[in-house]
Design an enzyme around this catalytic site. Structure first.
Site, PDB file in Angstrom:
ATOM      1  N   LYS A 138      -2.174   2.178   8.374  1.00  0.00           N
ATOM      2  CA  LYS A 138      -3.134   2.348   9.444  1.00  0.00           C
ATOM      3  C   LYS A 138      -4.370   1.432   9.095  1.00  0.00           C
ATOM      4  CE  LYS A 138      -6.149   5.063   6.917  1.00  0.00           C
ATOM      5  NZ  LYS A 138      -7.217   4.309   6.251  1.00  0.00           N
TER       6      LYS A 138
ATOM      7  N   PRO B  67       0.178  -1.952   1.256  1.00  0.00           N
ATOM      8  CA  PRO B  67      -0.700  -2.172  -0.049  1.00  0.00           C
ATOM      9  C   PRO B  67      -0.833  -0.688  -0.681  1.00  0.00           C
ATOM     10  CG  PRO B  67      -1.894  -3.160   1.755  1.00  0.00           C
ATOM     11  CD  PRO B  67      -0.509  -2.812   2.508  1.00  0.00           C
TER      12      PRO B  67
ATOM     13  N   ALA C 109      -3.046   1.908  -2.712  1.00  0.00           N
ATOM     14  CA  ALA C 109      -4.520   2.323  -2.686  1.00  0.00           C
ATOM     15  C   ALA C 109      -5.323   1.186  -2.128  1.00  0.00           C
ATOM     16  CB  ALA C 109      -4.828   2.387  -4.104  1.00  0.00           C
ATOM     17  N   GLY C 110      -4.792   0.729  -1.013  1.00  0.00           N
ATOM     18  CA  GLY C 110      -5.433  -0.395  -0.051  1.00  0.00           C
ATOM     19  C   GLY C 110      -6.220   0.018   0.943  1.00  0.00           C
ATOM     20  N   GLY C 111      -6.522   1.198   1.289  1.00  0.00           N
ATOM     21  CA  GLY C 111      -7.207   1.727   2.311  1.00  0.00           C
ATOM     22  C   GLY C 111      -6.272   1.769   3.591  1.00  0.00           C
ATOM     23  N   MET C 112      -4.983   1.648   3.714  1.00  0.00           N
ATOM     24  CA  MET C 112      -4.200   1.547   4.823  1.00  0.00           C
ATOM     25  C   MET C 112      -3.275   2.643   4.849  1.00  0.00           C
ATOM     26  SD  MET C 112      -3.473  -2.437   5.433  1.00  0.00           S
ATOM     27  CE  MET C 112      -3.394  -2.076   6.985  1.00  0.00           C
ATOM     28  N   ALA C 113      -3.684   3.703   3.982  1.00  0.00           N
ATOM     29  CA  ALA C 113      -2.938   5.079   3.855  1.00  0.00           C
ATOM     30  C   ALA C 113      -1.505   5.071   3.712  1.00  0.00           C
ATOM     31  CB  ALA C 113      -3.135   5.709   5.286  1.00  0.00           C
TER      32      ALA C 113
ATOM     33  N   GLY D  91       0.142   5.825   0.943  1.00  0.00           N
ATOM     34  CA  GLY D  91       0.648   7.186   0.486  1.00  0.00           C
ATOM     35  C   GLY D  91       1.031   8.219   1.351  1.00  0.00           C
TER      36      GLY D  91
ATOM     37  N   ALA E 220       1.244   7.726   4.573  1.00  0.00           N
ATOM     38  CA  ALA E 220       2.481   7.279   5.328  1.00  0.00           C
ATOM     39  C   ALA E 220       3.905   7.733   4.556  1.00  0.00           C
ATOM     40  CB  ALA E 220       2.564   5.825   5.601  1.00  0.00           C
TER      41      ALA E 220
ATOM     42  N   ASP F 268      -5.254  12.083   5.745  1.00  0.00           N
ATOM     43  CA  ASP F 268      -4.734  11.020   6.490  1.00  0.00           C
ATOM     44  C   ASP F 268      -3.324  11.155   6.890  1.00  0.00           C
ATOM     45  OD1 ASP F 268      -7.484   9.869   6.401  1.00  0.00           O
ATOM     46  OD2 ASP F 268      -6.528   8.291   5.278  1.00  0.00           O
TER      47      ASP F 268
END
Ligand code: C5P
Length: 300
Positions: free
Chosen positions: A11, A96, A98-102, A104, A106, A138
């Protein structure tokens, strides 16, 4: 059934309005989530114990013990069902770490869907949503997919109508950022400036742009209250964001708590061109294109 594979998207946050710090250590948010076409795959196979293996993009940075959010999801589901089920999870990562795209979150959502199927529990999505909210703020959105507004700590969701497909370019950074540290930095910066913290509200022009499928209008409304904190903790992001603006992105922002940067394009072709220019500018470890919204976890 011996094995179930679930595909689950990343996300990006289109608006992340961070309200005051609550007594429980979380912040009240307005969080407009948008699922995009970067997918992890989680395969759940029946086994006596609980185990996990991680492959793919930055796999070495993901724990393979009980700290793994997907294993925690499987354990929480087994507890909910009141049985001592076992499972082996294989996570193939493209999102990615710990990339700010959730990513973990997901994987946790995919594990809930996969184990619900593998163990023949047939739990309704409402039950999975409750377990998801306990796992992380999230994770409920990761179960839902599409585009939605999250309130509370981000776990109370209202799906949104979206009038078209949006094309994105993501600039991946070297190494991750800790979400908790970025929120703490946001608090520190706000305290230092004495800034008044407004109650978070969804921006009407952003919701209207989503309904119309209007990329240009959406681009100018993208907003992330965590961005100054993420840039403070990772100064190089300022240059990445600037490069996106210079190369003609219609919208530019840090994704969630970063360090991935998101750039909105006007069309698929424009996203392709933008990705090439950003690669050439050398401001990211990798540059990928994606579109949104996409549905949540799907059994493949
Ligand atoms: O819920 P989750 O475990 O994903 O949150 C990670 C961290 O992000 C929390 O420990 C907290 O520091 C911060 N957070 C927050 N307010 C939210 C969501 C997350 O402060 N609404």
């Amino acid at each position: 059934m011996n094995s179930v594979t679930v595909r689950v998207p990343a996300k990006v946050n289109l608006q992340l309005a961070v309200g005051p710090l609550r007594d429980d250590g979380y912040h009240d948010l307005v969080n407009v989530f948008h699922a995009v076409s970067i997918f992890d795959e989680v395969t759940a196979t029946a086994e006596t114990g609980m185990s996990v293996r991680v492959e793919g993009e930055s796999a070495d940075q993901v724990p393979e013990d009980d700290d793994n959010l997907a294993i925690r999801a499987a354990l929480a589901l087994a507890r909910h069902a009141g049985r001592s089920y076992g499972v082996n999870l294989i996570i193939r990562k493209a999102i990615p770490v710990a990339g700010g795209m959730a990513g973990g979150s997901a994987d946790a959502a995919a594990a809930l869907v996969a184990c619900n199927e593998l163990w023949g529990l047939g739990l309704p999505v409402e039950d999975l949503m409750e377990i998801a909210a306990d796992l992380g703020s999230d994770v409920p959105f990761a179960l839902l997919g599409g585009t939605a507004v999250g309130t509370g700590r981000g776990e109370r969701l209202t799906p949104l109508e979206v009038g078209g497909r949006f094309h994105w370019v993501f600039a991946l950074a070297d190494g991750g950022l800790s979400t908790a540290k970025v929120y703490a930095e946001c608090d520190r910066m706000r305290e230092a400036t004495g800034e008044e913290i407004a109650w978070p509200r969804a921006a009407d022009p952003l919701l209207a742009a989503l309904r119309r499928g209007d990329a240009k209008a959406l681009g100018s409304e993208l907003a992330n209250d965590l961005q100054p904190a993420a840039v403070m903790l990772r100064r190089s992001l300022a240059r990445t964001l600037e490069a996106g603006r210079e190369q003609g992105a219609v919208g530019t922002l840090v994704s969630g708590s970063g360090p991935t940067c998101a750039f909105l394009a006007e069309s698929e072709a424009h996203a392709g061109e933008l990705a090439l220019s950003l690669k050439a500018a050398g401001v990211a470890r990798d540059v990928i294109t994606a579109y949104g919204p996409v549905p949540g976890p799907t059994v493949v």
